[in-house]
Write a protein that holds these residues in place. Structure first.
Motif, PDB file in Angstrom:
ATOM      1  N   GLU A  63      13.079 -15.366 -19.924  1.00 21.43           N
ATOM      2  CA  GLU A  63      13.518 -14.205 -20.712  1.00 21.43           C
ATOM      3  C   GLU A  63      12.485 -13.842 -21.785  1.00 21.43           C
ATOM      4  N   SER A  64      11.380 -14.574 -21.847  1.00 19.82           N
ATOM      5  CA  SER A  64      10.380 -14.413 -22.918  1.00 19.82           C
ATOM      6  C   SER A  64      11.042 -14.544 -24.285  1.00 19.82           C
ATOM      7  N   ARG A  65      12.006 -15.467 -24.383  1.00 16.86           N
ATOM      8  CA  ARG A  65      12.678 -15.678 -25.664  1.00 16.86           C
ATOM      9  C   ARG A  65      12.093 -16.902 -26.372  1.00 16.86           C
ATOM     10  N   PHE A  66      11.954 -17.993 -25.623  1.00 16.08           N
ATOM     11  CA  PHE A  66      11.407 -19.220 -26.199  1.00 16.08           C
ATOM     12  C   PHE A  66      10.081 -19.565 -25.532  1.00 16.08           C
ATOM     13  N   MET A  67       9.189 -20.143 -26.327  1.00 16.64           N
ATOM     14  CA  MET A  67       7.968 -20.717 -25.776  1.00 16.64           C
ATOM     15  C   MET A  67       7.919 -22.168 -26.230  1.00 16.64           C
ATOM     16  N   VAL A  68       7.397 -23.029 -25.377  1.00 17.66           N
ATOM     17  CA  VAL A  68       7.273 -24.431 -25.757  1.00 17.66           C
ATOM     18  C   VAL A  68       5.797 -24.817 -25.652  1.00 17.66           C
ATOM     19  N   SER A  69       5.336 -25.636 -26.605  1.00 17.76           N
ATOM     20  CA  SER A  69       3.917 -26.021 -26.597  1.00 17.76           C
ATOM     21  C   SER A  69       3.799 -27.528 -26.811  1.00 17.76           C
ATOM     22  N   GLY A  70       2.737 -28.100 -26.271  1.00 24.32           N
ATOM     23  CA  GLY A  70       2.468 -29.526 -26.463  1.00 24.32           C
ATOM     24  C   GLY A  70       1.076 -29.682 -27.043  1.00 24.32           C
ATOM     25  N   ALA A  71       0.918 -30.587 -28.020  1.00 23.91           N
ATOM     26  CA  ALA A  71      -0.355 -30.632 -28.739  1.00 23.91           C
ATOM     27  C   ALA A  71      -0.829 -32.050 -29.002  1.00 23.91           C
ATOM     28  N   THR A  75       3.128 -33.692 -31.001  1.00 22.08           N
ATOM     29  CA  THR A  75       4.383 -32.948 -31.085  1.00 22.08           C
ATOM     30  C   THR A  75       4.548 -32.016 -29.900  1.00 22.08           C
ATOM     31  N   MET A  76       5.821 -31.728 -29.608  1.00 17.41           N
ATOM     32  CA  MET A  76       6.169 -30.623 -28.729  1.00 17.41           C
ATOM     33  C   MET A  76       6.973 -29.664 -29.598  1.00 17.41           C
ATOM     34  N   ARG A  77       6.606 -28.382 -29.560  1.00 17.99           N
ATOM     35  CA  ARG A  77       7.271 -27.420 -30.442  1.00 17.99           C
ATOM     36  C   ARG A  77       7.940 -26.319 -29.634  1.00 17.99           C
ATOM     37  N   LEU A  78       9.086 -25.872 -30.150  1.00 18.86           N
ATOM     38  CA  LEU A  78       9.788 -24.733 -29.565  1.00 18.86           C
ATOM     39  C   LEU A  78       9.574 -23.547 -30.502  1.00 18.86           C
ATOM     40  N   GLN A  82       9.447 -13.819 -30.061  1.00 20.63           N
ATOM     41  CA  GLN A  82       9.495 -12.542 -30.765  1.00 20.63           C
ATOM     42  C   GLN A  82       8.980 -12.632 -32.200  1.00 20.63           C
ATOM     43  N   THR A  83       9.404 -13.659 -32.936  1.00 22.55           N
ATOM     44  CA  THR A  83       9.061 -13.718 -34.364  1.00 22.55           C
ATOM     45  C   THR A  83       7.853 -14.597 -34.651  1.00 22.55           C
ATOM     46  N   GLY A  84       7.487 -15.485 -33.706  1.00 22.81           N
ATOM     47  CA  GLY A  84       6.363 -16.389 -33.949  1.00 22.81           C
ATOM     48  C   GLY A  84       6.737 -17.593 -34.785  1.00 22.81           C
ATOM     49  N   LYS A  85       8.034 -17.772 -35.059  1.00 26.99           N
ATOM     50  CA  LYS A  85       8.470 -18.922 -35.863  1.00 26.99           C
ATOM     51  C   LYS A  85       8.584 -20.170 -35.002  1.00 26.99           C
ATOM     52  N   CYS A  86       8.241 -21.308 -35.611  1.00 32.18           N
ATOM     53  CA  CYS A  86       8.480 -22.578 -34.934  1.00 32.18           C
ATOM     54  C   CYS A  86       9.938 -22.957 -35.198  1.00 32.18           C
ATOM     55  N   LEU A  87      10.727 -23.087 -34.117  1.00 31.03           N
ATOM     56  CA  LEU A  87      12.168 -23.321 -34.270  1.00 31.03           C
ATOM     57  C   LEU A  87      12.500 -24.806 -34.332  1.00 31.03           C
ATOM     58  N   TYR A  88      11.736 -25.616 -33.602  1.00 27.37           N
ATOM     59  CA  TYR A  88      12.063 -27.042 -33.561  1.00 27.37           C
ATOM     60  C   TYR A  88      10.810 -27.823 -33.194  1.00 27.37           C
ATOM     61  N   THR A  89      10.691 -29.027 -33.737  1.00 28.61           N
ATOM     62  CA  THR A  89       9.536 -29.876 -33.428  1.00 28.61           C
ATOM     63  C   THR A  89      10.021 -31.256 -32.984  1.00 28.61           C
ATOM     64  N   TRP A  90       9.592 -31.675 -31.812  1.00 26.71           N
ATOM     65  CA  TRP A  90       9.864 -33.045 -31.350  1.00 26.71           C
ATOM     66  C   TRP A  90       8.612 -33.869 -31.619  1.00 26.71           C
ATOM     67  N   GLU A 130      21.967 -21.536 -27.402  1.00 29.39           N
ATOM     68  CA  GLU A 130      22.952 -20.892 -28.283  1.00 29.39           C
ATOM     69  C   GLU A 130      22.296 -20.585 -29.630  1.00 29.39           C
ATOM     70  N   GLY A 131      22.758 -19.526 -30.271  1.00 30.55           N
ATOM     71  CA  GLY A 131      22.295 -19.235 -31.629  1.00 30.55           C
ATOM     72  C   GLY A 131      20.806 -18.939 -31.677  1.00 30.55           C
ATOM     73  N   ASP A 132      20.179 -19.398 -32.761  1.00 32.53           N
ATOM     74  CA  ASP A 132      18.771 -19.028 -32.955  1.00 32.53           C
ATOM     75  C   ASP A 132      17.796 -20.034 -32.370  1.00 32.53           C
ATOM     76  N   GLY A 133      18.299 -21.093 -31.716  1.00 29.19           N
ATOM     77  CA  GLY A 133      17.408 -22.041 -31.059  1.00 29.19           C
ATOM     78  C   GLY A 133      16.926 -23.170 -31.943  1.00 29.19           C
ATOM     79  N   THR A 134      17.369 -23.203 -33.227  1.00 26.33           N
ATOM     80  CA  THR A 134      16.879 -24.270 -34.103  1.00 26.33           C
ATOM     81  C   THR A 134      17.692 -25.552 -33.942  1.00 26.33           C
ATOM     82  N   ASN A 135      18.823 -25.449 -33.279  1.00 30.68           N
ATOM     83  CA  ASN A 135      19.694 -26.617 -33.139  1.00 30.68           C
ATOM     84  C   ASN A 135      19.429 -27.305 -31.794  1.00 30.68           C
TER      85      ASN A 135
END
Length: 334
Positions: A63-71, A75-78, A82-90, A130-135
């Motif tokens: 859906e081009s809603r979330f992107m996930v990256s590995g570095a 860390t792996m980040r979600l 759309q906004t370019g915000k980092c929602l979650y970091t593993w 669900e929601g904004d993806g930060t949970n």
């Protein structure tokens, strides 16, 4: 095919990805930035900042809603596309080398590096949409350590709970993520490290590239090698062209041994091979260093390559490519 040159990275590219519609192109590199571009004109849409190390891998959901990256900062980040915000970091003990979304976007698989006494690990996380993806849940749903050679690339297959992996030894294997058991493997799929793995649209087959100078198409159910494309240079990436019987291969000699050869011999071209006849049909020059990653537009209208030189080149195919008759006068219905 005059390329559009995208200049947004200071160091070599590690992976590029189109979104499902193909209007956006994501690129990551050894600087700690991920960029997103409009694929039709190469305009930079935005930047995802916040990591502290080389970004090795990215994937974007359907859906081009979330992107996930590995570095390389372990860390792996979600991200919100759309906004370019980092929602979650593993956070993990070692670097994340590969990430991939499942087709239905519900899960992400990631491979962490074998380093400093830590084994190579494969983890699968549920993605809460669900929601904004930060949970998100901090703990993986499944985790296991592949025995033997470490995994370098992976993807979900259409079979539930089964992933396909490529390894440092050249092995390609299927794993059940629930049990961590190796269902099947082809030890001799390649003679050297597997550098890329890209799935076909329907997931029934995939293409792998390797440092052993070859690319192969495998059946994802039984790992049978269907086609082999042998070149004279180590390959870093291989992609399948949709609706056309072509595969695109990219690579080149290692940067350190290139100073002694001219550009011509460095072989930094994107190679087009006929998927069925296993013959090379064309090459596209341009990069000043090995090609590290190739992606093809989901509709097959253009392709992009990212190189060791820090550039992404987007090539929109000419009419001659779209009108060519790759099977002679035979018309093949899709």
């Amino acid at each position: 095919m005059r390329p559009i040159l995208l200049q947004g990275h200071e160091r070599s590219l590690t992976q590029i990805k189109f979104n499902a519609e193909g209007d956006l192109l994501f690129s990551c590199s050894k600087d700690n930035i991920i960029n997103v571009w409009y694929s039709h004109n190469g305009e930079r849409l935005g930047t995802y900042e916040g990591g502290n190390g080389s970004v090795w891998t990215i994937d974007v959901d359907s859906e081009s809603r979330f992107m996930v990256s590995g570095a390389a900062d372990n860390t792996m980040r979600l991200w919100s596309v759309q906004t370019g915000k980092c929602l979650y970091t593993w956070e993990f003990p070692t670097a994340v080398k590969r990430v991939a979304f499942k087709d239905d976007d519900s899960q992400v698989v990631c491979i962490t590096e074998q380093r400093m006494g830590h084994q190579c690990a494969i983890r699968v996380f549920n993605i809460n949409r669900e929601g904004d993806g930060t949970n998100q849940s901090k703990e993986p749903l499944y985790m296991f350590n592949p025995i033997g050679s470490k995994a370098t690339v992976c993807a979900f297959t259409p079979t539930p709970n089964v992933i396909i992996t490529g390894h440092e030894s050249g092995k390609v294997a299927l794993f059940n993520v629930k049990t961590g058991e190796e269902i099947d493997n082809n030890e001799r799929a390649h003679g050297d490290v597997v550098t890329d793995l890209q799935m076909s649209k329907d997931g029934t087959y995939c293409i792998t590239s390797s440092k052993d100078k070859s690319a192969r198409i495998h059946d994802t159910k039984n790992l049978m090698v269907i086609k082999t494309y042998t070149t004279e240079t180590p390959l870093n990436s291989a992609a399948l062209a949709p609706d056309r019987p072509y595969v695109l291969l990219g690579g080149g000699q290692e940067a350190m041994s290139v100073t002694t050869t001219s550009l011509r011999q460095g072989k930094f071209e994107t190679r087009f091979w006929h998927k069925v006849f296993e013959e090379e049909v064309g090459r596209v020059k341009g990069h000043f260093g090995p090609i590290n990653t190739i992606a093809v537009h989901p509709q097959g209208t253009c392709y992009a390559s990212g190189g060791e030189d820090g550039f992404v080149r987007v090539h929109h195919f000419d009419d001659s490519y779209l009108k060519a008759k790759p099977y002679g006068d035979l018309e093949i219905a899709d």
